[in-house]
Write a protein that holds these residues in place. Structure first.
Motif, mmCIF file in Angstrom:
data_model
loop_
_atom_site.group_PDB
_atom_site.id
_atom_site.type_symbol
_atom_site.label_atom_id
_atom_site.label_comp_id
_atom_site.label_asym_id
_atom_site.label_seq_id
_atom_site.Cartn_x
_atom_site.Cartn_y
_atom_site.Cartn_z
ATOM 1 N N GLU A 1 29.369 43.069 39.065
ATOM 2 C CA GLU A 1 30.876 43.694 39.165
ATOM 3 C C GLU A 1 31.098 44.042 40.288
ATOM 4 O OE1 GLU A 1 34.377 44.930 37.481
ATOM 5 O OE2 GLU A 1 32.890 43.467 36.858
ATOM 6 N N VAL B 1 32.512 41.641 42.513
ATOM 7 C CA VAL B 1 33.736 41.198 41.983
ATOM 8 C C VAL B 1 34.562 42.257 42.817
ATOM 9 C CG1 VAL B 1 35.351 41.166 40.257
ATOM 10 C CG2 VAL B 1 33.080 40.018 40.214
ATOM 11 N N ARG C 1 38.235 41.527 46.161
ATOM 12 C CA ARG C 1 39.672 41.188 45.596
ATOM 13 C C ARG C 1 40.840 40.923 46.550
ATOM 14 N NH1 ARG C 1 40.340 45.649 41.055
ATOM 15 N NH2 ARG C 1 41.813 44.125 40.456
ATOM 16 N N THR D 1 40.172 33.008 37.810
ATOM 17 C CA THR D 1 39.832 33.469 36.527
ATOM 18 C C THR D 1 38.561 34.499 36.543
ATOM 19 O OG1 THR D 1 38.263 31.613 35.952
ATOM 20 C CG2 THR D 1 40.620 31.292 35.371
ATOM 21 N N ARG D 2 38.430 35.398 35.678
ATOM 22 C CA ARG D 2 37.213 36.209 35.778
ATOM 23 C C ARG D 2 36.067 35.477 35.673
ATOM 24 N NH1 ARG D 2 35.974 41.850 36.253
ATOM 25 N NH2 ARG D 2 33.533 41.562 36.043
ATOM 26 N N GLN E 1 35.374 34.323 39.426
ATOM 27 C CA GLN E 1 34.951 35.443 39.765
ATOM 28 C C GLN E 1 33.482 35.754 39.766
ATOM 29 O OE1 GLN E 1 37.991 38.502 38.750
ATOM 30 N NE2 GLN E 1 39.182 37.877 40.183
ATOM 31 N N ASN E 2 32.976 36.067 38.516
ATOM 32 C CA ASN E 2 31.662 36.153 38.117
ATOM 33 C C ASN E 2 30.569 35.082 38.906
ATOM 34 O OD1 ASN E 2 32.382 38.219 36.726
ATOM 35 N ND2 ASN E 2 32.036 37.767 34.619
#
Length: 307
Positions: free
Chosen positions: A108, A111, A115, A122-123, A126-127
């Motif tokens: 996190e 992430v 930004r 998509t999440r 990103q992960n």
């Protein structure tokens, strides 16, 4: 409820542990109405919060033995990685609550720190990018345990002719340390900011001569690039310097680009990849960096970064 089609077989399997012999004995000893518990869990399974069913069952089972021995959370940790024919990998991990919290906190942090405006990933993407960047940072830091006196790093072996032949992508021309086969084009991208070693092989496949390791971007030049650019120069990205590679604007292999301050740009792992796949960054005389998509349109703040 299952017979009526209101529950799935998976949900029944999730609830089933409450009916184990030990669990029923503990419930009886504590005066627990197992039927009421069963109905309550069934309601959870049928409610909008059905994804919390496993958590509800876990809390109930823990409450049956509040004074029991705390299990060792590391005993249940698992990480498996499967490699595919093209060298890509698929993974699965199972972690306890504390281990999972540490992993989520680390990912996190990456992430949220990366930004850029107009990011359309998509999440899940990103992960995944954050996980690779996290490993990239750790490898670059040089603080990981050594492997036979050598700091862990990405190793790529490629024939010099394939490396120099920039007219083709050279499928499967290079081999990584863990056995994956990658293209010569991808190897040239990795060599943009790497340490190069020369090995002369004899007819029997034995090394005849091993040259010295040579850093493509020497430390003093990297310091100068970091001081000038301050962060990833891809439009809309502000990834810090320690996330970044030094990219050759004119490739040092394909275009005989010199390793100099004027021919260098800081790019984070993700955007360095993009630049080697058609995107272009350019520094204006006044010092401002600009970015273009593969179709020639310029990326401006407030427009989608990727198409």
């Amino acid at each position: 409820a299952f017979a009526d089609g209101a529950l799935t077989a998976g949900q029944v399997a999730t609830i089933a542990p409450i009916t184990g012999e030990e669990q029923r004995a503990a419930a009886e000893a504590q005066g627990v109405d197992l039927g009421a518990v069963d109905r309550a869990l069934t309601e959870v399974a049928q409610s909008p919060a059905h994804e919390r069913l496993a958590q509800a069952v876990h809390h109930y089972l823990e409450a049956l033995d509040p004074d029991g021995v705390e299990p060792d959370p590391t005993e249940g940790r698992r990480l498996s990685i499967a490699k595919h024919a093209d060298g890509s990998v698929t993974g699965r991990f199972d972690l306890d609550a504390v281990g999972g919290e540490k992993v989520q906190a680390a990912i996190e942090s990456i992430v949220q720190a990366n930004r850029p405006q107009g990011d359309t990933r998509t999440r899940a993407q990103q992960n995944a990018d954050a996980l690779v960047q996290l490993c990239d940072n750790q490898l670059a830091a040089g603080s990981l345990p050594t492997l036979r006196t050598v700091k862990p790093h990405v190793v790529v072996t490629i024939d010099v002719d394939d490396l120099a032949d920039t007219d083709t992508t050279g499928p499967a021309a290079a081999r990584t340390g863990f056995g994956a086969r990658i293209s010569a084009a991808r190897a040239r991208w990795l060599a943009c900011d790497a340490t190069i070693s020369r090995l002369v092989m004899g007819p029997g496949g034995l090394p005849l001569d091993v040259g010295r390791d040579k850093r493509v971007v020497p430390p003093h030049l990297r310091r100068a690039v970091e001081q000038r650019d301050g962060h990833c120069v891809f439009t809309g990205c502000a990834a810090p310097t320690h996330w970044c590679d030094v990219h050759h604007l004119r490739e040092w292999v394909a275009d005989q680009g010199e390793t100099s301050l004027d021919n260098s740009a800081l790019l984070c792992e993700r955007h360095h990849t993009k630049v080697h796949h058609g995107f272009r960054v350019e520094r204006q005389p006044g010092g401002r960096w600009r970015t273009w998509r593969p179709d020639g349109t310029e990326i401006l703040i407030g427009t989608p970064l990727l198409v």
